[in-house]
Write a protein that holds these residues in place. Sequence first.
Motif, PDB file in Angstrom:
ATOM      1  N   LYS A   6       0.329  10.896   0.585  1.00  0.00           N
ATOM      2  CA  LYS A   6      -0.760  11.712   1.163  1.00  0.00           C
ATOM      3  C   LYS A   6      -1.447  10.960   2.298  1.00  0.00           C
ATOM      4  CE  LYS A   6      -2.246  14.445  -2.760  1.00  0.00           C
ATOM      5  NZ  LYS A   6      -2.903  13.903  -3.950  1.00  0.00           N
ATOM      6  N   GLY A   7      -1.599   9.653   2.129  1.00  0.00           N
ATOM      7  CA  GLY A   7      -2.208   8.826   3.171  1.00  0.00           C
ATOM      8  C   GLY A   7      -1.305   8.763   4.398  1.00  0.00           C
ATOM      9  N   ILE A   8       0.014   8.704   4.151  1.00  0.00           N
ATOM     10  CA  ILE A   8       0.970   8.631   5.270  1.00  0.00           C
ATOM     11  C   ILE A   8       0.946   9.969   6.024  1.00  0.00           C
ATOM     12  CG2 ILE A   8       3.403   8.281   5.882  1.00  0.00           C
ATOM     13  CD1 ILE A   8       3.597   6.478   3.367  1.00  0.00           C
ATOM     14  N   SER A  34       0.825  -1.209   0.000  1.00  0.00           N
ATOM     15  CA  SER A  34       0.000   0.000   0.000  1.00  0.00           C
ATOM     16  C   SER A  34       0.860   1.261   0.000  1.00  0.00           C
ATOM     17  CB  SER A  34      -0.907  -0.046   1.222  1.00  0.00           C
ATOM     18  OG  SER A  34      -1.649   1.106   1.342  1.00  0.00           O
ATOM     19  N   CYS A  35       1.942   1.249   0.809  1.00  0.00           N
ATOM     20  CA  CYS A  35       2.764   2.458   0.953  1.00  0.00           C
ATOM     21  C   CYS A  35       3.633   2.726  -0.274  1.00  0.00           C
ATOM     22  CB  CYS A  35       3.642   2.365   2.199  1.00  0.00           C
ATOM     23  SG  CYS A  35       2.696   2.536   3.695  1.00  0.00           S
ATOM     24  N   PRO A  63      -2.925   4.885   2.745  1.00  0.00           N
ATOM     25  CA  PRO A  63      -2.129   5.163   1.550  1.00  0.00           C
ATOM     26  C   PRO A  63      -2.821   4.634   0.286  1.00  0.00           C
ATOM     27  CG  PRO A  63      -0.718   4.403   3.308  1.00  0.00           C
ATOM     28  CD  PRO A  63      -2.125   4.224   3.783  1.00  0.00           C
ATOM     29  N   ALA A  64      -3.424   3.429   0.374  1.00  0.00           N
ATOM     30  CA  ALA A  64      -4.128   2.884  -0.805  1.00  0.00           C
ATOM     31  C   ALA A  64      -5.351   3.735  -1.128  1.00  0.00           C
ATOM     32  CB  ALA A  64      -4.528   1.440  -0.549  1.00  0.00           C
ATOM     33  N   GLY A 101      -7.785   8.194  -4.543  1.00  0.00           N
ATOM     34  CA  GLY A 101      -8.687   9.334  -4.333  1.00  0.00           C
ATOM     35  C   GLY A 101      -9.975   8.999  -3.608  1.00  0.00           C
ATOM     36  N   VAL A 102      -9.955   7.950  -2.763  1.00  0.00           N
ATOM     37  CA  VAL A 102     -11.168   7.616  -2.000  1.00  0.00           C
ATOM     38  C   VAL A 102     -11.164   8.368  -0.669  1.00  0.00           C
ATOM     39  CG1 VAL A 102     -12.195   5.760  -0.625  1.00  0.00           C
ATOM     40  CG2 VAL A 102     -11.641   5.361  -3.005  1.00  0.00           C
ATOM     41  N   ASN A 103     -12.327   8.904  -0.305  1.00  0.00           N
ATOM     42  CA  ASN A 103     -12.451   9.643   0.938  1.00  0.00           C
ATOM     43  C   ASN A 103     -12.211   8.722   2.136  1.00  0.00           C
ATOM     44  OD1 ASN A 103     -13.002  11.725   2.570  1.00  0.00           O
ATOM     45  ND2 ASN A 103     -14.990  12.216   1.647  1.00  0.00           N
ATOM     46  N   PRO A 104     -11.356   9.109   3.099  1.00  0.00           N
ATOM     47  CA  PRO A 104     -11.074   8.186   4.212  1.00  0.00           C
ATOM     48  C   PRO A 104     -12.202   8.075   5.237  1.00  0.00           C
ATOM     49  CG  PRO A 104      -9.901  10.240   4.538  1.00  0.00           C
ATOM     50  CD  PRO A 104     -10.574  10.348   3.200  1.00  0.00           C
TER      51      PRO A 104
END
Length: 448
Positions: free
Chosen positions: A194-196, A186-187, A267-268, A273-276
């Motif tokens: 951006k996820g990290i 994923s990372c 991160p995935a 571009g999926v909203n967390p």
Amino acid sequence: MERGSFGTKIGVILATAGSAVGLGNIWRFPYMTGENGGAAFIFIYLICVFILGIPGMIAEFIIGRHSAANAVRAYKNMGGKCWSYVGLMGAITSMIILGFYAVIAGWCLQYLYAALMGNIGGDVTSVQNYFKEFVSNPIEPIVWTITFILITHFVVTKGVKKGIEKVSNILMPTLFVLLLIIVISSCTLPGAIKGIEFLFYPDFSKVTSKVLLDALGQGFFSLSLGTACLCTYASYFSRQTDLLKSSIQIAGIDTIIAIFAGLMIFPAAFSVGVNPDSGPALIFITLPNVFQQAFGSLPVFAYIIGVLFYALLALAALTSTISMHEIGTAFFFEELHISRKKGAWIETGICICIGILCSLSQGAAKINIFGVDFLSCCDFLTSDILLPLGSFLTCILIGRVVDKHVVKDEFTNWGTVSRSFYAIWLFGIRWVCPICIIFVFLHQLHII
Ligand code: PFF
């Protein structure tokens, strides 16, 4: 009547960490983090684990190890007859949690099966429809729920050393390796940074009272506090087990796995571009889509990651359901003077009944209480009321009722370890924990 015990130090840590590590880490923690703005929530969560989780855990350990009995008898031994009801409340809480937890664990089994068959994926609407159709089916989810409870039953009836400890020694390292593989995958996706950042750069302007109190509530659930589960496991600890050190190690493993779960999902999600903040449906609706999009250029890889992910969830859930089942099994076995096998069957029977009602309430039948489906009611009743109440009463028992010498002897292993931390811990148990719990409790009931 022969009582079991854990055989090795590492067995104690892995089995108890196995109880703590579960859907709470991989399902609940990521969606809570997503809903509460990311890094700031994690920062507060860490403080909560430190000031509330570790001291609370030690209090339950003391009750269990000192009494070397099931939860009901252990609480009675420590405080007298009226305190046995706190142990009983813990046993009932764990049965209810096991009932609904097994339903969600059963969904994981179905998703694992579907992932293996290559049936998960498609566009967002089809993933959504797949989930809705599956959970509202009257038969399939029940079959998976019962299967999950029976697997749990099978491990528990093998006993403490040969069942719980042995299985935890295999499952926990497996779980860690699976998690690591998905985290690395994923990372290393494009845009994963951006996820990290979302997970590690706190924006304290996002901290509200809700973030603060959600972090506390998550701490209870994740560390299995307030169900007498830790007390039951501690009844199999030896006199050499260092309670402070063990609780730090267990809370450490639990927290690392939760953060890794975040590193696996966000991160995935950010990469495609999926909203967390998609809430509880995150892992059943959002993730299948995320994996497919993120690893879509390599379909075999997307397949492997999907299978590994749901296998990981099912294994993590299993180590937790084993611990919940053990509370009731130990209780029926010791209090009704029946065999361990029979005790386990009673627990299994009750949990299957609760599980069936929870499963049906997801769309197949109208099983509502005050307009809320039965599964959500069980979740609310346990996570929001019974867990904080159980923890609060445990702090009162250890901090204010039990003889201080007994408490000090257990904390320090009869004067041989952790002596300098005793006073700080006692202050935490007498003041900090009960006050924090009252805040969580009032918040959960929407009073503050
Ligand atoms: N701590 C488990 C999790 O995070 O999934 C849930 C749990 C296990 C709650 C055991 C209560 C319990 F007795």
